[in-house]
Write a protein that holds these residues in place. Structure first.
Motif, PDB file in Angstrom:
ATOM      1  N   GLU A 253      27.730  -5.693 -19.626  1.00  0.00           N
ATOM      2  CA  GLU A 253      27.320  -6.833 -18.752  1.00  0.00           C
ATOM      3  C   GLU A 253      26.703  -7.850 -19.564  1.00  0.00           C
ATOM      4  O   GLU A 253      26.943  -8.903 -19.413  1.00  0.00           O
ATOM      5  CB  GLU A 253      26.188  -6.120 -17.885  1.00  0.00           C
ATOM      6  N   LYS A 254      25.985  -7.427 -20.607  1.00  0.00           N
ATOM      7  CA  LYS A 254      25.428  -8.619 -21.630  1.00  0.00           C
ATOM      8  C   LYS A 254      26.557  -9.284 -22.165  1.00  0.00           C
ATOM      9  O   LYS A 254      26.632 -10.584 -22.192  1.00  0.00           O
ATOM     10  CB  LYS A 254      24.726  -7.814 -22.659  1.00  0.00           C
ATOM     11  N   GLU A 255      27.586  -8.547 -22.365  1.00  0.00           N
ATOM     12  CA  GLU A 255      28.787  -9.102 -23.232  1.00  0.00           C
ATOM     13  C   GLU A 255      29.594 -10.019 -22.276  1.00  0.00           C
ATOM     14  O   GLU A 255      30.148 -11.231 -22.721  1.00  0.00           O
ATOM     15  CB  GLU A 255      29.595  -8.033 -23.891  1.00  0.00           C
ATOM     16  N   ILE A 256      29.789  -9.793 -20.933  1.00  0.00           N
ATOM     17  CA  ILE A 256      30.311 -10.788 -20.241  1.00  0.00           C
ATOM     18  C   ILE A 256      29.365 -12.112 -20.108  1.00  0.00           C
ATOM     19  O   ILE A 256      29.789 -13.108 -20.053  1.00  0.00           O
ATOM     20  CB  ILE A 256      30.452 -10.076 -18.717  1.00  0.00           C
ATOM     21  N   TYR A 257      28.260 -11.810 -20.040  1.00  0.00           N
ATOM     22  CA  TYR A 257      27.374 -13.104 -19.841  1.00  0.00           C
ATOM     23  C   TYR A 257      27.218 -13.706 -21.155  1.00  0.00           C
ATOM     24  O   TYR A 257      27.109 -14.813 -21.102  1.00  0.00           O
ATOM     25  CB  TYR A 257      25.805 -12.590 -19.309  1.00  0.00           C
ATOM     26  N   GLU A 258      27.485 -13.257 -22.363  1.00  0.00           N
ATOM     27  CA  GLU A 258      27.632 -13.727 -23.541  1.00  0.00           C
ATOM     28  C   GLU A 258      28.785 -14.789 -23.942  1.00  0.00           C
ATOM     29  O   GLU A 258      28.905 -15.359 -24.507  1.00  0.00           O
ATOM     30  CB  GLU A 258      27.847 -12.855 -24.718  1.00  0.00           C
ATOM     31  N   GLN A 259      29.740 -14.387 -22.988  1.00  0.00           N
ATOM     32  CA  GLN A 259      31.117 -15.122 -23.253  1.00  0.00           C
ATOM     33  C   GLN A 259      31.139 -16.536 -23.294  1.00  0.00           C
ATOM     34  O   GLN A 259      31.688 -17.211 -24.031  1.00  0.00           O
ATOM     35  CB  GLN A 259      32.138 -14.861 -22.311  1.00  0.00           C
ATOM     36  N   SER A 260      30.258 -17.299 -22.574  1.00  0.00           N
ATOM     37  CA  SER A 260      30.323 -18.646 -22.568  1.00  0.00           C
ATOM     38  C   SER A 260      29.821 -19.095 -23.784  1.00  0.00           C
ATOM     39  O   SER A 260      30.360 -20.196 -24.362  1.00  0.00           O
ATOM     40  CB  SER A 260      29.151 -19.170 -21.362  1.00  0.00           C
ATOM     41  N   ARG A 261      28.577 -18.598 -24.431  1.00  0.00           N
ATOM     42  CA  ARG A 261      28.190 -18.777 -25.505  1.00  0.00           C
ATOM     43  C   ARG A 261      29.012 -18.567 -26.780  1.00  0.00           C
ATOM     44  O   ARG A 261      29.222 -19.514 -27.665  1.00  0.00           O
ATOM     45  CB  ARG A 261      26.667 -18.338 -26.021  1.00  0.00           C
ATOM     46  N   VAL A 262      29.285 -17.408 -26.787  1.00  0.00           N
ATOM     47  CA  VAL A 262      30.383 -16.944 -28.014  1.00  0.00           C
ATOM     48  C   VAL A 262      31.681 -17.857 -28.075  1.00  0.00           C
ATOM     49  O   VAL A 262      32.187 -18.185 -29.254  1.00  0.00           O
ATOM     50  CB  VAL A 262      30.778 -15.475 -28.248  1.00  0.00           C
ATOM     51  N   MET A 263      32.176 -18.239 -26.918  1.00  0.00           N
ATOM     52  CA  MET A 263      33.259 -19.237 -26.859  1.00  0.00           C
ATOM     53  C   MET A 263      33.154 -20.459 -27.530  1.00  0.00           C
ATOM     54  O   MET A 263      33.667 -21.070 -28.272  1.00  0.00           O
ATOM     55  CB  MET A 263      33.675 -19.352 -25.515  1.00  0.00           C
ATOM     56  N   GLY A 264      31.883 -20.948 -27.406  1.00  0.00           N
ATOM     57  CA  GLY A 264      31.303 -22.142 -28.249  1.00  0.00           C
ATOM     58  C   GLY A 264      31.661 -21.825 -29.767  1.00  0.00           C
ATOM     59  O   GLY A 264      31.984 -22.723 -30.409  1.00  0.00           O
TER      60      GLY A 264
END
Ligand code: G6P
Length: 602
Positions: A253-264
């Motif tokens: 779940e954390k990793e799904i939420y992180e996607q926006s940031r890591v994509m940056g």
């Protein structure tokens, strides 16, 4: 993802730093280091590999009395995991640790090199410490020098700096990468997440983007663009397991939420207004290359399938994709004008690695797209592009898939640029869309709540079909794989147009169809495919920006400007749907039965 700790106070510092770094081990790292200043004594230790190596190196050292100290675990993104590239990075009299990516580091490095400064490491971080010393040597006070340094940095950073020029001070700044300040009775801590300070500090302040400052004598001076400011501390939660997951229930779940940031982070320094820059590829890398072959397994195979559409459509280069375990035994015909790409989150998947070795034996040029630097696949390839997703803990891959797909999309544009097969307006359109993807990956409360509600209707049935066309077909495969992996329900991904050639025989109300219906890609075609299923009473969950009357359930997406932006938004929907179904079924979301995160056997 790198980890930061910092401590200023009277206690023994080595143990505080090492214990803190240990609490950050779950974030993944390949080297670690600490630096301490006590009075005029400066100590610095670094080691590659596990923290035990750093512990061994520091075993005869203990700090005494008041001092300042910083520590770091590094996950390589710029430069190999070596001791020289490990943080803290040293100037002439200062040390720095940093998480994130300094987007303009090459320009800064060049400027500093022209001033006669030599660099020891290949990292972007080292520029921070040299800039600081440059300004300080020119007459600025240490804090002014730090302020000026921060003003020059573009990109994402959480950074701590200590210097003999101000031996009782820690300087800090945060923009885009997480960092917090912990408050004990007589001391101050820094960390990139709660875990290192639990049991040590009682209160915490979570720094906001754009904030920076310094700590002197346990007093924190906090600034932002408007000058010095006050701040309110909060009590610290003391649940380590929760803190490791940043408050989420599961790593996935954390990793799904992180996607926006890591994509940056994946795009940083690579996606520029004027085009794609991939420093990893030397000039002329694509000379003589007329085709691309990609090998991968599992989720990575799905990102490869997606990219085949992009390589052919955007770069006009022939691209075919194979499952690595199939490729190995088919006696493939390989020609030297083919670039061989392997995709792997872990860089250790045995079938992918063996496929790569075969291609190399046949004399092919090789490129890997990987999340782990120095992994076997990266070492074996001629060159590698790192996805910069940070460690992925959930067995079901999410952010690794997102970042792999992004790197492949960038690569398709890069090939088009190099070969002159993409025109300027198309390139611009693609880049604009790329820069929008972080927004499309944001998980809103409303979306998550909707999928939680909806998931209760999908806990049974005799099977799921995820259907899509074009790039949404590999996304359908990936959506089905996610669901299978963590719900243990049978799910298949299918090209929507192919349903009528067999699978439609299964259609009844207990057949669940998850229909990916983007506005920007063959909408009318997929609509008729879904209508055919609906006419046979299949239960339809449609995901689309356009309302669809025949759907039993409908998830309305927001973005409809570009197929890839729609792709990434729909990807999040399928990930959350799988997650919520799995939770309702009481399964172990992060460690599903029978699966392993990295499969190093054939
Ligand atoms: C395993 C994992 C999958 C992953 C696949 C390929 O099966 O469970 O999640 O997609 O390996 O792994 P790689 O590290 O090469 O991407």
């Amino acid at each position: 993802m790198c980890g930061i700790v910092g401590y200023i106070g009277p206690k023994e510092k080595k143990e505080i730093l090492l214990e803190g770094l240990q609490e950050l081990e779950y974030r993944g790292y390949d080297s670690a280091g600490i630096a301490v200043i006590e009075g005029d004594k400066l100590h610095n230790f670094k080691a590659v590999g596990k923290l035990e190596n750093l512990r061994e190196k520091t075993k005869n050292y203990a700090s005494e009395g008041f001092g300042v100290s910083i520590g770091h675990t590094r996950w390589a993104t710029h430069g190999k995991p070596t001791e020289l590239n490990a943080h803290p990075h040293l100037g002439a009299y200062s040390y720095v640790v940093h998480n994130g990516i300094i987007e303009n580091y090459q320009e800064l490095k060049k400027e500093l090199q022209e001033d006669g400064i030599s660099f020891l490491s290949q990292t972007d971080t080292e520029t921070i410490v040299h800039l600081f010393e440059k300004y300080h040597n020119a007459g600025a006070t240490p804090f002014e020098a730090f302020q000026k340094t921060i003003e020059r940095l573009e990109g994402a950073y959480a950074t701590l700096l200590i210097s003999e020029a101000a031996p009782e001070t820690i300087f800090f700044a945060k923009n885009g990468s997480p960092m917090l300040i912990g408050f004990g009775a007589e001391d101050v801590y820094f960390a990139s997440s709660d875990t290192p300070i639990i049991g040590k500090a009682n209160e915490v302040y979570y720094l906001e983007d754009g904030e920076y400052g310094y700590v002197e004598n346990s007093t924190v001076h906090l600034f932002d663009a408007n000058g010095e400011k006050t701040f309110v501390k909060q009590p610290l939660i003391a649940d380590k397991a929760m803190a490791q997951k940043d408050g989420y229930r599961f790593f996935m779940e954390k990793e799904i939420y992180e996607q926006s940031r890591v994509m940056g982070e994946t795009m940083m320094g690579r996606v520029l207004e004027e085009g794609i820059v991939l420093d990893e590829l030397e000039e002329g890398f694509f000379d003589g290359i007329n085709a691309i072959k990609i090998c991968a397994c599992g989720t990575s195979y799905h990102s490869a399938l997606t990219s085949a559409y992009l390589f052919e459509r955007l770069a006009k280069v022939r691209c075919d994709v194979e499952i690595a375990s199939e490729f190995r035994y088919k006696e493939p015909l390989l020609t030297k004008d083919t670039l061989f790409i392997t995709i792997s989150q872990s860089g250790e998947t045995a079938d992918t690695l063996e496929a790569l070795k075969m291609a190399k034996r046949a004399g092919l040029k090789s490129l890997s797209i990987c999340n782990v630097d120095n992994s076997s696949i990266v070492r074996e390839s001629d060159t590698a592009i790192l996805t910069r997703a940070g460690i992925e803990k959930g067995v079901a891959s999410t952010k690794a898939f997102a970042t792999q797909t992004m790197v492949l999309w960038m690569l398709a544009l890069y090939v088009g640029q190099q070969k002159g097969t993409i025109d300027q307006p198309t390139l611009k359109q693609e880049i604009d869309a790329m820069l929008h993807t972080p927004k499309a990956l944001v998980v809103t409360d409303a979306l998550h709540a909707k999928l939680h509600r909806l998931s209760k209707r999908y806990l049974h049935g005799h099977g799921f079909f995820f259907i899509g066309r074009d790039i949404f077909y590999p996304l359908a495969l990936e959506g089905a794989l996610k669901l299978k992996e963590i719900s243990y329900l049978h799910a298949e991904g299918y090209p929507a147009g192919e349903m009528k050639h067999g699978p439609i025989a299964l259609a009844d109300s207990e057949l669940f169809t998850i229909a990916l219906m983007p506005k920007t890609m063959h909408y009318d075609k997929i609509k008729s495919n879904v209508e055919e299923l609906s006419a046979r009473d299949a239960t339809i969950c449609a995901i689309s920006p356009l309302p669809f009357d025949l759907a039993d359930d409908f998830v309305q997406t927001t973005y409809s400007s570009h197929p890839m932006v729609e792709f990434f938004e729909m990807m999040v929907v399928t990930q959350l749907l799988a997650l919520e179904i799995s939770v309702r079924l009481g399964n172990d979301v992060d460690m599903p039965r029978n699966l392993a995160k990295s499969v190093t056997v054939e």
